[in-house]
Design a protein around this motif. Structure first.
Motif, PDB file in Angstrom:
ATOM      1  N   LEU A  36       0.848  -1.184   0.000  1.00  0.00           N
ATOM      2  CA  LEU A  36       0.000   0.000   0.000  1.00  0.00           C
ATOM      3  C   LEU A  36       0.884   1.234   0.000  1.00  0.00           C
ATOM      4  CD1 LEU A  36       0.120   1.002   3.240  1.00  0.00           C
ATOM      5  CD2 LEU A  36      -1.400  -0.955   3.479  1.00  0.00           C
ATOM      6  N   VAL A  37       0.276   2.366  -0.242  1.00  0.00           N
ATOM      7  CA  VAL A  37       1.013   3.634  -0.314  1.00  0.00           C
ATOM      8  C   VAL A  37       0.509   4.556   0.781  1.00  0.00           C
ATOM      9  CG1 VAL A  37       1.483   5.690  -1.690  1.00  0.00           C
ATOM     10  CG2 VAL A  37       1.464   3.442  -2.785  1.00  0.00           C
ATOM     11  N   GLN A  38       1.441   5.094   1.568  1.00  0.00           N
ATOM     12  CA  GLN A  38       1.083   6.096   2.570  1.00  0.00           C
ATOM     13  C   GLN A  38       1.338   7.481   1.996  1.00  0.00           C
ATOM     14  OE1 GLN A  38       1.882   5.904   6.923  1.00  0.00           O
ATOM     15  NE2 GLN A  38       3.274   7.616   6.537  1.00  0.00           N
ATOM     16  N   ARG A  39       0.310   8.309   2.050  1.00  0.00           N
ATOM     17  CA  ARG A  39       0.442   9.709   1.649  1.00  0.00           C
ATOM     18  C   ARG A  39       0.495  10.558   2.903  1.00  0.00           C
ATOM     19  NH1 ARG A  39      -3.828  11.984  -0.874  1.00  0.00           N
ATOM     20  NH2 ARG A  39      -2.644  13.203  -2.385  1.00  0.00           N
ATOM     21  N   ASP A  40       1.625  11.214   3.119  1.00  0.00           N
ATOM     22  CA  ASP A  40       1.754  12.154   4.233  1.00  0.00           C
ATOM     23  C   ASP A  40       1.349  13.544   3.750  1.00  0.00           C
ATOM     24  OD1 ASP A  40       2.615  10.538   6.371  1.00  0.00           O
ATOM     25  OD2 ASP A  40       4.629  10.453   5.536  1.00  0.00           O
ATOM     26  N   LEU A  41       0.496  14.190   4.504  1.00  0.00           N
ATOM     27  CA  LEU A  41      -0.070  15.478   4.107  1.00  0.00           C
ATOM     28  C   LEU A  41       0.282  16.565   5.111  1.00  0.00           C
ATOM     29  CD1 LEU A  41      -3.713  14.241   3.355  1.00  0.00           C
ATOM     30  CD2 LEU A  41      -1.827  14.435   1.718  1.00  0.00           C
ATOM     31  N   LEU A  42       0.418  17.767   4.620  1.00  0.00           N
ATOM     32  CA  LEU A  42       0.426  18.944   5.473  1.00  0.00           C
ATOM     33  C   LEU A  42      -1.033  19.272   5.749  1.00  0.00           C
ATOM     34  CD1 LEU A  42       2.225  21.152   6.798  1.00  0.00           C
ATOM     35  CD2 LEU A  42       1.860  22.506   4.722  1.00  0.00           C
ATOM     36  N   VAL A  43      -1.397  19.324   7.034  1.00  0.00           N
ATOM     37  CA  VAL A  43      -2.803  19.433   7.428  1.00  0.00           C
ATOM     38  C   VAL A  43      -3.016  20.713   8.213  1.00  0.00           C
ATOM     39  CG1 VAL A  43      -4.686  18.308   8.686  1.00  0.00           C
ATOM     40  CG2 VAL A  43      -2.972  16.932   7.500  1.00  0.00           C
ATOM     41  N   SER A  44      -4.183  21.338   7.983  1.00  0.00           N
ATOM     42  CA  SER A  44      -4.541  22.573   8.676  1.00  0.00           C
ATOM     43  C   SER A  44      -6.015  22.519   9.055  1.00  0.00           C
ATOM     44  CB  SER A  44      -4.258  23.774   7.773  1.00  0.00           C
ATOM     45  OG  SER A  44      -4.746  24.977   8.355  1.00  0.00           O
ATOM     46  N   LYS A  45      -6.436  23.449   9.907  1.00  0.00           N
ATOM     47  CA  LYS A  45      -7.854  23.546  10.264  1.00  0.00           C
ATOM     48  C   LYS A  45      -8.655  24.209   9.164  1.00  0.00           C
ATOM     49  CE  LYS A  45      -9.115  24.587  14.458  1.00  0.00           C
ATOM     50  NZ  LYS A  45      -9.272  25.260  15.773  1.00  0.00           N
ATOM     51  N   THR A  46      -8.009  24.911   8.264  1.00  0.00           N
ATOM     52  CA  THR A  46      -8.694  25.584   7.164  1.00  0.00           C
ATOM     53  C   THR A  46      -8.113  25.108   5.843  1.00  0.00           C
ATOM     54  OG1 THR A  46      -7.164  27.454   7.000  1.00  0.00           O
ATOM     55  CG2 THR A  46      -8.932  27.614   8.641  1.00  0.00           C
ATOM     56  N   SER A  47      -8.718  25.540   4.770  1.00  0.00           N
ATOM     57  CA  SER A  47      -8.241  25.159   3.441  1.00  0.00           C
ATOM     58  C   SER A  47      -7.224  26.146   2.888  1.00  0.00           C
ATOM     59  CB  SER A  47      -9.438  25.044   2.480  1.00  0.00           C
ATOM     60  OG  SER A  47     -10.325  24.040   2.898  1.00  0.00           O
ATOM     61  N   MET A  48      -6.535  26.862   3.767  1.00  0.00           N
ATOM     62  CA  MET A  48      -5.530  27.819   3.299  1.00  0.00           C
ATOM     63  C   MET A  48      -4.452  27.088   2.512  1.00  0.00           C
ATOM     64  SD  MET A  48      -3.296  28.616   6.743  1.00  0.00           S
ATOM     65  CE  MET A  48      -4.604  28.559   7.955  1.00  0.00           C
ATOM     66  N   PRO A  49      -3.921  27.720   1.462  1.00  0.00           N
ATOM     67  CA  PRO A  49      -2.859  27.070   0.689  1.00  0.00           C
ATOM     68  C   PRO A  49      -1.680  26.735   1.589  1.00  0.00           C
ATOM     69  CG  PRO A  49      -3.662  29.030  -0.428  1.00  0.00           C
ATOM     70  CD  PRO A  49      -4.264  29.043   0.937  1.00  0.00           C
ATOM     71  N   GLY A  50      -1.022  25.614   1.292  1.00  0.00           N
ATOM     72  CA  GLY A  50       0.128  25.213   2.085  1.00  0.00           C
ATOM     73  C   GLY A  50       1.334  24.941   1.207  1.00  0.00           C
ATOM     74  N   ASP A  51       2.482  25.366   1.633  1.00  0.00           N
ATOM     75  CA  ASP A  51       3.752  25.066   0.972  1.00  0.00           C
ATOM     76  C   ASP A  51       4.771  24.903   2.086  1.00  0.00           C
ATOM     77  OD1 ASP A  51       6.202  25.019  -0.304  1.00  0.00           O
ATOM     78  OD2 ASP A  51       5.614  26.453  -1.847  1.00  0.00           O
ATOM     79  N   LEU A  52       5.165  23.674   2.357  1.00  0.00           N
ATOM     80  CA  LEU A  52       5.986  23.378   3.524  1.00  0.00           C
ATOM     81  C   LEU A  52       7.235  24.251   3.580  1.00  0.00           C
ATOM     82  CD1 LEU A  52       6.108  21.419   5.960  1.00  0.00           C
ATOM     83  CD2 LEU A  52       7.501  19.900   4.534  1.00  0.00           C
ATOM     84  N   GLU A  53       7.929  24.379   2.468  1.00  0.00           N
ATOM     85  CA  GLU A  53       9.186  25.133   2.454  1.00  0.00           C
ATOM     86  C   GLU A  53       8.992  26.628   2.658  1.00  0.00           C
ATOM     87  OE1 GLU A  53      10.183  21.229   1.105  1.00  0.00           O
ATOM     88  OE2 GLU A  53       8.588  22.574   0.440  1.00  0.00           O
ATOM     89  N   ARG A  54       7.788  27.136   2.438  1.00  0.00           N
ATOM     90  CA  ARG A  54       7.555  28.578   2.553  1.00  0.00           C
ATOM     91  C   ARG A  54       6.819  28.971   3.830  1.00  0.00           C
ATOM     92  NH1 ARG A  54       6.004  30.683  -3.585  1.00  0.00           N
ATOM     93  NH2 ARG A  54       7.909  29.892  -4.604  1.00  0.00           N
ATOM     94  N   LEU A  55       6.602  28.017   4.712  1.00  0.00           N
ATOM     95  CA  LEU A  55       5.937  28.366   5.967  1.00  0.00           C
ATOM     96  C   LEU A  55       6.828  29.299   6.785  1.00  0.00           C
ATOM     97  CD1 LEU A  55       4.418  24.961   7.184  1.00  0.00           C
ATOM     98  CD2 LEU A  55       3.273  26.823   5.967  1.00  0.00           C
ATOM     99  N   PRO A  56       6.241  30.314   7.402  1.00  0.00           N
ATOM    100  CA  PRO A  56       7.042  31.157   8.312  1.00  0.00           C
ATOM    101  C   PRO A  56       7.466  30.349   9.531  1.00  0.00           C
ATOM    102  CG  PRO A  56       4.715  31.700   8.482  1.00  0.00           C
ATOM    103  CD  PRO A  56       4.830  30.746   7.334  1.00  0.00           C
TER     104      PRO A  56
END
Length: 240
Positions: free
Chosen positions: A106-126
């Motif tokens: 099987l394949v595990q997908r790891d996600l960046l998760v938030s309480k809202t649908s705001m755009p996410g970019d791991l490398e650009r997080l403050p």
């Protein structure tokens, strides 16, 4: 007469020996939907169903050995477990030549998760703290931790990570898709957590002990059959 006595003693020893079980490692911090652990016993979940189906196919009784994550490697070195599943080569620090890899299951997908649908970019997080699971290695996250851009806030399992996110302990967490779907299942849409970016996708398999008293080839064939027949996908569908 002496030979007969020895033969009878050997027969009695074999008759009284406990039958061979199929020993699976179970990490004590696994949570639903991967595993339900109650009073030190594995009683349900995706991996419970996968392990049980595998044992049935090779005609052995499953035995579930509950272990802290840090002790699974040691169990393999001692050959005290027969199968270590839900693992990838990149997740193991050691080589275990006595164990053979199964096909990817099987394949595990790891996600960046938030309480809202705001755009996410791991490398650009403050600069901030991000929710993670204790003992988990996240290759894409590592350089951001080393630079100080992000800091880990570890919880014992994936469910606790998501609960802390829901409670506002941090703005983002990393969660696998299975755990996120399970967490959201009974929540109204307004309260559901959102996956905002795929961090990694990892193909997961089992390591099977290659030992004379174990039907290793049959176990590997059983795992491949469970995958090819769609049975694993049917198991996963029960937990979405």
């Amino acid at each position: 007469m002496r030979i007969l006595t020895v033969a009878l003693l050997l027969f009695a020893t074999l008759a009284n020996a406990e039958p061979r079980t199929l020993r699976f490692s179970v990490v004590d911090s696994w949570a639903m939907p991967l595993a339900r652990i109650e009073n030190g016993r594995l009683t349900g979940g995706i991996l419970f169903e996968l392990f049980t189906a595998t044992a049935q196919k090779v005609g052995l009784q499953p035995e579930f050995r509950i272990l802290p994550r840090a002790r699974v490697d040691q169990a393999q070195l001692k050959r005290s477990i027969d199968l270590r599943c839900y693992v990838a080569p990149a997740w193991t620090d050691r080589q275990f030549p006595e164990y053979r890899w199964s096909v990817p299951l099987l394949v595990q997908r790891d996600l960046l998760v938030s309480k809202t649908s705001m755009p996410g970019d791991l490398e650009r997080l403050p600069k901030q703290t991000i929710g993670t699971v204790l003992g988990y290695h996240y290759p894409r996250l590592q350089p951001l931790l080393e630079s100080g851009q992000l800091a880990r806030d570890d919880a014992r399992n994936q469910e606790l990570v998501l609960r802390k996110l829901q409670a506002g302990r941090y703005r983002y967490a990393i969660s696998n898709q299975f755990a996120l779907d399970w967490f959201n299942h009974d929540l109204p849409d307004s309260q559901r957590l959102r996956g905002v970016e795929v961090v990694e996708e990892t193909a997961l398999a089992c390591q099977v002990l290659d030992a004379p008293d174990l039907p290793t080839e049959s176990i590997l064939d059983a795992l491949a059959t469970l995958k090819d027949s769609g049975e694993i996908e049917r198991i996963l569908a029960n937990y979405r």
